[in-house]
Design a protein around this motif. Structure first.
Motif, PDB file in Angstrom:
ATOM      1  N   MET A   1       0.857  -1.195  -0.099  1.00  0.00           N
ATOM      2  CA  MET A   1       0.000   0.000   0.012  1.00  0.00           C
ATOM      3  C   MET A   1       0.918   1.192   0.080  1.00  0.00           C
ATOM      4  N   PRO A   2       0.604   2.220  -1.258  1.00  0.00           N
ATOM      5  CA  PRO A   2       1.185   3.306  -0.852  1.00  0.00           C
ATOM      6  C   PRO A   2       1.147   4.126   0.390  1.00  0.00           C
ATOM      7  N   ARG A   3       2.195   4.940   0.784  1.00  0.00           N
ATOM      8  CA  ARG A   3       2.221   5.764   2.094  1.00  0.00           C
ATOM      9  C   ARG A   3       2.039   7.141   1.710  1.00  0.00           C
ATOM     10  N   PHE A   4       0.900   7.862   2.633  1.00  0.00           N
ATOM     11  CA  PHE A   4       0.925   9.173   2.413  1.00  0.00           C
ATOM     12  C   PHE A   4       1.291   9.870   3.449  1.00  0.00           C
ATOM     13  N   SER A   5       2.284  11.062   3.507  1.00  0.00           N
ATOM     14  CA  SER A   5       2.788  11.708   4.425  1.00  0.00           C
ATOM     15  C   SER A   5       1.657  12.823   4.954  1.00  0.00           C
ATOM     16  N   ARG A   6       1.402  12.776   6.364  1.00  0.00           N
ATOM     17  CA  ARG A   6       0.458  13.696   6.745  1.00  0.00           C
ATOM     18  C   ARG A   6       1.116  14.935   7.022  1.00  0.00           C
ATOM     19  N   PRO A   7       0.338  15.926   6.751  1.00  0.00           N
ATOM     20  CA  PRO A   7       0.736  17.457   7.107  1.00  0.00           C
ATOM     21  C   PRO A   7       1.132  17.659   8.414  1.00  0.00           C
ATOM     22  N   VAL A   8       1.935  18.293   8.736  1.00  0.00           N
ATOM     23  CA  VAL A   8       2.341  18.570   9.824  1.00  0.00           C
ATOM     24  C   VAL A   8       1.991  20.108  10.352  1.00  0.00           C
ATOM     25  N   ILE A   9       0.900  20.340  11.413  1.00  0.00           N
ATOM     26  CA  ILE A   9       0.282  21.209  11.925  1.00  0.00           C
ATOM     27  C   ILE A   9       1.095  22.199  12.982  1.00  0.00           C
ATOM     28  N   ASP A  10       1.303  23.110  12.526  1.00  0.00           N
ATOM     29  CA  ASP A  10       2.228  23.891  13.619  1.00  0.00           C
ATOM     30  C   ASP A  10       1.246  24.946  14.516  1.00  0.00           C
ATOM     31  N   CYS A  11       0.959  24.427  15.676  1.00  0.00           N
ATOM     32  CA  CYS A  11       0.005  24.871  16.480  1.00  0.00           C
ATOM     33  C   CYS A  11       0.557  26.259  17.407  1.00  0.00           C
ATOM     34  N   SER A  12       1.909  26.733  16.979  1.00  0.00           N
ATOM     35  CA  SER A  12       2.124  27.633  17.650  1.00  0.00           C
ATOM     36  C   SER A  12       2.152  28.946  16.506  1.00  0.00           C
ATOM     37  N   LYS A  13       1.730  28.558  15.313  1.00  0.00           N
ATOM     38  CA  LYS A  13       1.686  29.599  14.185  1.00  0.00           C
ATOM     39  C   LYS A  13       0.427  30.208  14.429  1.00  0.00           C
ATOM     40  N   ALA A  14       0.096  31.523  14.438  1.00  0.00           N
ATOM     41  CA  ALA A  14      -0.982  32.307  14.395  1.00  0.00           C
ATOM     42  C   ALA A  14      -1.654  31.901  13.059  1.00  0.00           C
ATOM     43  N   PRO A  15      -2.883  31.789  13.336  1.00  0.00           N
ATOM     44  CA  PRO A  15      -3.875  31.319  12.286  1.00  0.00           C
ATOM     45  C   PRO A  15      -3.912  32.564  11.041  1.00  0.00           C
ATOM     46  N   ASP A  16      -4.365  32.084   9.842  1.00  0.00           N
ATOM     47  CA  ASP A  16      -4.382  33.076   8.666  1.00  0.00           C
ATOM     48  C   ASP A  16      -6.006  33.898   8.881  1.00  0.00           C
ATOM     49  N   LEU A  17      -5.935  34.905   9.347  1.00  0.00           N
ATOM     50  CA  LEU A  17      -7.194  35.691   9.710  1.00  0.00           C
ATOM     51  C   LEU A  17      -8.022  35.854   8.314  1.00  0.00           C
ATOM     52  N   LEU A  18      -7.172  35.665   7.185  1.00  0.00           N
ATOM     53  CA  LEU A  18      -7.935  35.900   5.942  1.00  0.00           C
ATOM     54  C   LEU A  18      -8.372  34.655   5.057  1.00  0.00           C
ATOM     55  N   ALA A  19      -8.233  33.517   6.021  1.00  0.00           N
ATOM     56  CA  ALA A  19      -8.383  32.100   5.327  1.00  0.00           C
ATOM     57  C   ALA A  19      -9.979  32.072   4.877  1.00  0.00           C
ATOM     58  N   GLY A  20     -10.340  31.682   3.715  1.00  0.00           N
ATOM     59  CA  GLY A  20     -11.494  31.404   3.368  1.00  0.00           C
ATOM     60  C   GLY A  20     -12.460  32.489   2.966  1.00  0.00           C
ATOM     61  N   TRP A  21     -11.943  33.759   3.045  1.00  0.00           N
ATOM     62  CA  TRP A  21     -12.564  34.949   2.380  1.00  0.00           C
ATOM     63  C   TRP A  21     -12.162  35.166   0.919  1.00  0.00           C
ATOM     64  N   PRO A  22     -13.162  35.311   0.104  1.00  0.00           N
ATOM     65  CA  PRO A  22     -13.046  35.624  -1.347  1.00  0.00           C
ATOM     66  C   PRO A  22     -12.208  36.603  -1.782  1.00  0.00           C
ATOM     67  N   PHE A  23     -11.872  37.758  -0.795  1.00  0.00           N
ATOM     68  CA  PHE A  23     -11.109  38.690  -1.219  1.00  0.00           C
ATOM     69  C   PHE A  23      -9.728  38.588  -0.952  1.00  0.00           C
ATOM     70  N   CYS A  24      -9.232  37.542  -0.251  1.00  0.00           N
ATOM     71  CA  CYS A  24      -7.922  37.443   0.397  1.00  0.00           C
ATOM     72  C   CYS A  24      -6.817  37.492  -0.608  1.00  0.00           C
ATOM     73  N   GLY A  25      -6.952  37.277  -2.047  1.00  0.00           N
ATOM     74  CA  GLY A  25      -6.153  37.395  -3.012  1.00  0.00           C
ATOM     75  C   GLY A  25      -5.844  38.790  -3.078  1.00  0.00           C
ATOM     76  N   SER A  26      -6.749  39.773  -3.192  1.00  0.00           N
ATOM     77  CA  SER A  26      -6.781  41.094  -3.526  1.00  0.00           C
ATOM     78  C   SER A  26      -5.946  41.749  -2.089  1.00  0.00           C
ATOM     79  N   VAL A  27      -6.327  41.370  -0.915  1.00  0.00           N
ATOM     80  CA  VAL A  27      -5.766  41.669   0.194  1.00  0.00           C
ATOM     81  C   VAL A  27      -4.135  41.461   0.200  1.00  0.00           C
ATOM     82  N   ARG A  28      -3.836  40.345  -0.319  1.00  0.00           N
ATOM     83  CA  ARG A  28      -2.211  39.868  -0.102  1.00  0.00           C
ATOM     84  C   ARG A  28      -1.513  40.792  -1.341  1.00  0.00           C
TER      85      ARG A  28
END
Length: 297
Positions: A1-28
């Motif tokens: 069976m192929p092995r899939f690497s699991r994403p590493v979540i950095d809990c110390s990193k501040a969340p992206d407050l623009l995540a999920g908003w449709p205008f995030c590209g324009s803001v950035r």
């Protein structure tokens, strides 16, 4: 069976407050917006809200930037160029307002309450100026319609002043003179000044019990500069105007009679202890007169 690497979540990193908003590209796409995002303290969030006509609001206690989404879902915003541009401009202003909110409390603690109106005017003018520059940057990098929307916005006169100054100077040097011109233009519309004054006085009314007539009686040039810092250069963009604002009482003038009446009432109530119709400025006397029912107003 192929092995899939699991994403590493950095809990110390501040969340992206623009995540999920449709205008995030324009803001950035705005270098200034990116710099403000990096400079904001940890824990800020961006949320949609019903703000009864206001474009944005800052909840400093909860570190929340509230954006008036006009009751629209993220999907509906994404499908409309008009609302996407409108929300982007509101986010630009909200980001700078959060940056200002982190500094406003310290500025107020340093100065007497009678100077708070001027402090708020400086902050609000700066918020509008930076939102215009962010719109220009994002429009240049991503979508011209955003900049055209800014030109027709309520602060379109400031955007025009900024653009005209840039055109006269060329795009190769610093835009500080254009930012300064837009800042100065903010003060040319009395409705902007009056609305800012009334909002500040409302906040002071809510905190009247703890307000004191302590602090500096003059705003220094350095204090003005600290409220108008360019996120990209790290210096104040106002140049000599910072000195003029600090030294010329005309910048503090109240021309609206309603604002003036409210201002005088708030100033009169600071340090006053009230019991019914009786008002005392001497707290020791008030304590002797009303030992069992001392109420501050």
């Amino acid at each position: 069976m192929p092995r899939f690497s699991r994403p590493v979540i950095d809990c110390s990193k501040a969340p992206d407050l623009l995540a999920g908003w449709p205008f995030c590209g324009s803001v950035r796409a705005s270098a200034t917006a990116t710099a403000i995002l990096e400079d904001l303290g940890a824990g800020w969030s961006l949320e949609g809200a019903d703000l009864d006509g206001r474009g944005y609001a800052i909840d400093i206690a909860e570190n929340r930037i509230l954006i008036n989404t006009n009751g629209l879902s993220k999907g509906a915003i994404a499908r409309s160029d008009y609302f996407s541009n409108l929300m982007t401009l509101r986010v630009f202003a909200g980001l700078r307002a959060a940056w200002q909110a982190e500094r406003q409390e310290g500025a107020r603690q340093m100065h007497r309450p009678d100077l708070w109106l001027l402090l708020a005017r400086i902050s609000e003018a700066d918020i509008a100026v930076m939102a215009i520059r962010m719109a220009f940057e994002a429009g240049t990098q991503r979508d011209e319609t955003l900049w055209r929307h800014a030109l027709g916005d309520e602060n379109g006169d400031m955007a025009i002043a900024y653009a005209q100054t840039l055109e006269r100077l060329g795009l190769n040097g610093s835009d500080a003179p254009a930012l300064t011109k837009a800042f100065e233009t903010w003060f040319s519309k009395h409705t902007r000044i009056s609305q800012t004054d009334l909002e500040t006085l409302s906040e002071m009314d809510a905190a009247i019990e703890i307000l004191k007539s302590d602090g500096k009686g003059q705003i220094s040039e350095g204090a003005v500069r600290c409220l108008a810092i360019d996120p990209l250069s790290g210096g104040c963009y106002l140049g000599r105007m910072a000195f003029e604002i600090a030294g010329d009482p005309a910048w503090r003038t109240i021309t609206d009679p309603i604002v003036e009446a409210h201002f005088l009432q708030v100033m009169d109530d600071i340090g006053t202890v009230r019991m019914g119709a009786v008002a005392c400025r001497d707290k020791k006397l008030a304590a002797r007169l009303f030992p069992d029912a001392l109420v501050k107003a």
